[in-house]
Design an enzyme around this catalytic site. Structure first.
Site, PDB file in Angstrom:
ATOM      1  N   GLU A  73      -6.893   4.406   7.508  1.00 48.32           N
ATOM      2  CA  GLU A  73      -6.754   5.852   7.256  1.00 48.32           C
ATOM      3  C   GLU A  73      -8.005   6.421   6.597  1.00 48.32           C
ATOM      4  O   GLU A  73      -8.357   7.582   6.808  1.00 48.32           O
ATOM      5  CB  GLU A  73      -5.492   6.098   6.410  1.00 48.32           C
ATOM      6  CG  GLU A  73      -4.243   5.970   7.275  1.00 48.32           C
ATOM      7  CD  GLU A  73      -3.044   5.345   6.589  1.00 48.32           C
ATOM      8  OE1 GLU A  73      -2.929   5.441   5.355  1.00 48.32           O
ATOM      9  OE2 GLU A  73      -2.204   4.762   7.304  1.00 48.32           O
TER      10      GLU A  73
ATOM     11  N   SER B 291       3.127  -2.459  10.255  1.00 48.87           N
ATOM     12  CA  SER B 291       4.573  -2.526  10.498  1.00 48.87           C
ATOM     13  C   SER B 291       5.184  -3.877  10.135  1.00 48.87           C
ATOM     14  O   SER B 291       6.039  -4.394  10.848  1.00 48.87           O
ATOM     15  CB  SER B 291       4.893  -2.132  11.952  1.00 48.87           C
ATOM     16  OG  SER B 291       4.529  -0.781  12.191  1.00 48.87           O
TER      17      SER B 291
ATOM     18  N   GLU C  50      -5.681  -5.289  10.321  1.00 48.22           N
ATOM     19  CA  GLU C  50      -4.650  -4.277  10.542  1.00 48.22           C
ATOM     20  C   GLU C  50      -4.948  -3.526  11.833  1.00 48.22           C
ATOM     21  O   GLU C  50      -5.740  -2.570  11.828  1.00 48.22           O
ATOM     22  CB  GLU C  50      -4.623  -3.282   9.383  1.00 48.22           C
ATOM     23  CG  GLU C  50      -4.261  -3.896   8.048  1.00 48.22           C
ATOM     24  CD  GLU C  50      -3.680  -2.846   7.100  1.00 48.22           C
ATOM     25  OE1 GLU C  50      -2.535  -3.003   6.693  1.00 48.22           O
ATOM     26  OE2 GLU C  50      -4.370  -1.866   6.805  1.00 48.22           O
TER      27      GLU C  50
ATOM     28  N   GLY D 200       2.814  -1.283   4.267  1.00 44.13           N
ATOM     29  CA  GLY D 200       2.867   0.140   3.941  1.00 44.13           C
ATOM     30  C   GLY D 200       4.311   0.569   3.716  1.00 44.13           C
ATOM     31  O   GLY D 200       4.890   0.357   2.657  1.00 44.13           O
ATOM     32  N   GLY D 201       4.919   1.134   4.762  1.00 41.93           N
ATOM     33  CA  GLY D 201       6.262   1.726   4.669  1.00 41.93           C
ATOM     34  C   GLY D 201       7.284   0.845   3.961  1.00 41.93           C
ATOM     35  O   GLY D 201       8.020   1.318   3.079  1.00 41.93           O
TER      36      GLY D 201
ATOM     37  N   HIS E 194      -9.645   0.885   4.593  1.00 45.16           N
ATOM     38  CA  HIS E 194      -8.345   1.046   5.248  1.00 45.16           C
ATOM     39  C   HIS E 194      -8.507   1.984   6.450  1.00 45.16           C
ATOM     40  O   HIS E 194      -9.301   2.919   6.417  1.00 45.16           O
ATOM     41  CB  HIS E 194      -7.316   1.613   4.256  1.00 45.16           C
ATOM     42  CG  HIS E 194      -5.935   1.634   4.847  1.00 45.16           C
ATOM     43  ND1 HIS E 194      -5.490   2.661   5.638  1.00 45.16           N
ATOM     44  CD2 HIS E 194      -4.931   0.722   4.804  1.00 45.16           C
ATOM     45  CE1 HIS E 194      -4.248   2.380   6.050  1.00 45.16           C
ATOM     46  NE2 HIS E 194      -3.894   1.205   5.555  1.00 45.16           N
TER      47      HIS E 194
ATOM     48  N   ASN F 278       0.862  -1.177   0.000  1.00 50.14           N
ATOM     49  CA  ASN F 278       0.000   0.000   0.000  1.00 50.14           C
ATOM     50  C   ASN F 278       0.901   1.230   0.000  1.00 50.14           C
ATOM     51  O   ASN F 278       1.518   1.545   1.018  1.00 50.14           O
ATOM     52  CB  ASN F 278      -0.892  -0.044   1.257  1.00 50.14           C
ATOM     53  CG  ASN F 278      -1.710   1.226   1.416  1.00 50.14           C
ATOM     54  OD1 ASN F 278      -1.782   2.050   0.510  1.00 50.14           O
ATOM     55  ND2 ASN F 278      -2.332   1.379   2.585  1.00 50.14           N
ATOM     56  N   TRP F 279       0.972   1.891  -1.137  1.00 51.30           N
ATOM     57  CA  TRP F 279       1.897   3.025  -1.269  1.00 51.30           C
ATOM     58  C   TRP F 279       1.290   4.333  -0.740  1.00 51.30           C
ATOM     59  O   TRP F 279       1.947   5.365  -0.761  1.00 51.30           O
ATOM     60  CB  TRP F 279       2.350   3.164  -2.726  1.00 51.30           C
ATOM     61  CG  TRP F 279       3.326   2.085  -3.126  1.00 51.30           C
ATOM     62  CD1 TRP F 279       3.924   1.172  -2.280  1.00 51.30           C
ATOM     63  CD2 TRP F 279       3.847   1.795  -4.435  1.00 51.30           C
ATOM     64  NE1 TRP F 279       4.764   0.356  -2.994  1.00 51.30           N
ATOM     65  CE2 TRP F 279       4.740   0.706  -4.317  1.00 51.30           C
ATOM     66  CE3 TRP F 279       3.633   2.353  -5.695  1.00 51.30           C
ATOM     67  CZ2 TRP F 279       5.429   0.173  -5.418  1.00 51.30           C
ATOM     68  CZ3 TRP F 279       4.315   1.812  -6.797  1.00 51.30           C
ATOM     69  CH2 TRP F 279       5.205   0.745  -6.648  1.00 51.30           C
ATOM     70  N   LYS F 280       0.052   4.309  -0.321  1.00 47.20           N
ATOM     71  CA  LYS F 280      -0.580   5.496   0.277  1.00 47.20           C
ATOM     72  C   LYS F 280      -0.321   6.724  -0.614  1.00 47.20           C
ATOM     73  O   LYS F 280      -0.318   6.602  -1.829  1.00 47.20           O
ATOM     74  CB  LYS F 280      -0.075   5.688   1.706  1.00 47.20           C
ATOM     75  CG  LYS F 280      -0.198   4.391   2.520  1.00 47.20           C
ATOM     76  CD  LYS F 280       0.023   4.573   3.988  1.00 47.20           C
ATOM     77  CE  LYS F 280      -0.118   3.211   4.676  1.00 47.20           C
ATOM     78  NZ  LYS F 280      -0.092   3.287   6.121  1.00 47.20           N
TER      79      LYS F 280
ATOM     80  N   GLY G 220       2.175   1.957  10.723  1.00 38.47           N
ATOM     81  CA  GLY G 220       3.116   3.077  10.622  1.00 38.47           C
ATOM     82  C   GLY G 220       3.793   3.433  11.932  1.00 38.47           C
ATOM     83  O   GLY G 220       4.427   4.481  12.048  1.00 38.47           O
TER      84      GLY G 220
HETATM   85  P1  PGA Z   1       2.691   0.054   7.607  1.00 40.63           P
HETATM   86  O1  PGA Z   1       1.260   0.295   6.904  1.00 40.63           O
HETATM   87  O2  PGA Z   1       3.255  -1.230   7.034  1.00 40.63           O
HETATM   88  O3  PGA Z   1       3.509   1.252   7.235  1.00 40.63           O
HETATM   89  O4  PGA Z   1       2.445  -0.053   9.076  1.00 40.63           O
HETATM   90  C1  PGA Z   1       0.357  -0.774   6.698  1.00 40.63           C
HETATM   91  C2  PGA Z   1      -0.907  -0.276   6.056  1.00 40.63           C
HETATM   92  O5  PGA Z   1      -1.319   0.865   6.312  1.00 40.63           O
HETATM   93  O6  PGA Z   1      -1.559  -0.996   5.282  1.00 40.63           O
END
Ligand code: PGA
Length: 250
Positions: free
Chosen positions: A97, A213, A167, A234-235, A95, A9-11, A173
């Protein structure tokens, strides 16, 4: 047999040029990925560039969010049909966010998920509790509540096409991953919920990913748990090197 899925997930990172660069490097690094499916969720404006970069590689592309409507007066929104038209086969729904930063309700998530399924997209539905909810012993109530609200009365054959992602919000994050045992406990709860509610093939077929994470050093142990069928990253998906290491861990 559930084929593992590793999704990035590149957000709101990586514009078209950088996204195409990471995608091309990924194609080179995960060419020998065998039985693992790899999926990228770029920001909407980078989707065409990524679709082009991964063409023919078997890597799939998805959209991070779609609104319930197919078209119309919805400034700033994307639709499932448009996502399909630029080469997406997947979408994220719910998600954390979208829920917590943009204020999407359970009803919004359910409507978006249905719009995606109706347009022929495969959906990754995200659920997860906040830290106060975990501390208040409400994990099961929150996670199963979000699942019930999003899946509603969808028939079993449609539910069986959905991928779920657990999640925990406190792990996204933050660098604070759920332990493999903590994650497995919730994944087993989700699997049990599916088993109770639908014919047996649904719980057998639906993938449940873990997200929050996930890094190259913890991915293998998380994915070795019985009910963890892949990860949503994500990251660590922003660099081809670390994301490829996670794909190889699967
Ligand atoms: P993260 O994000 O790996 O940076 O914790 C995961 C996500 O939001 O899907």
């Amino acid at each position: 047999m559930r084929v593992p899925l590793v999704a990035g997930n590149w957000k709101l990172h990586l514009g078209p040029e950088d996204a195409a660069g990471v995608a091309a490097e990924l194609v080179a690094r995960v060419a020998d990925r065998g039985d693992t499916r790899v999926l990228l969720f770029p920001t909407a404006l980078s989707i065409p560039a990524v679709v082009e970069a991964v063409a023919g590689s078997g890597i799939d592309v998805g959209v991070q969010n779609v609104c319930a409507a197919a078209s119309g007066a919805f400034t700033g929104a994307n639709s499932a049909a448009l996502a399909r038209s630029v080469g997406c086969h997947w979408m994220l729904a719910g998600h954390s966010e979208r829920r917590h930063v943009f204020g999407e309700s359970d009803a919004d998530v359910a409507a978006s998920l249905r719009a995606g399924l109706d347009a022929g997209l495969l959906v990754v539905l995200c659920v997860g509790e906040t830290l106060p909810q975990r501390d208040g012993d409400r994990v099961s109530e929150v996670v199963l509540g979000q699942l019930g609200a999003a899946l509603g009365d969808l028939p079993a054959d449609r539910v069986s096409t959905v991928t779920l992602a657990y999640e925990p919000v406190w792990a996204i994050g933050t660098g604070r991953t759920a332990t493999p045992a903590q994650a497995q406990e919730v994944h087993a709860l989700i699997r049990g919920w599916l088993r109770e509610r639908y014919p047996a093939y649904v719980a057998d077929e639906v993938r449940v990913l873990y997200g929050g994470s996930v890094k190259p050093h913890n991915a293998a142990e998380l994915m070795s748990q019985d009910d963890i069928d892949g990860v949503l990253v994500g990251g660590a998906s922003l660099s081809a090197e670390s994301f490829a290491a996670i794909v190889h861990a699967a």
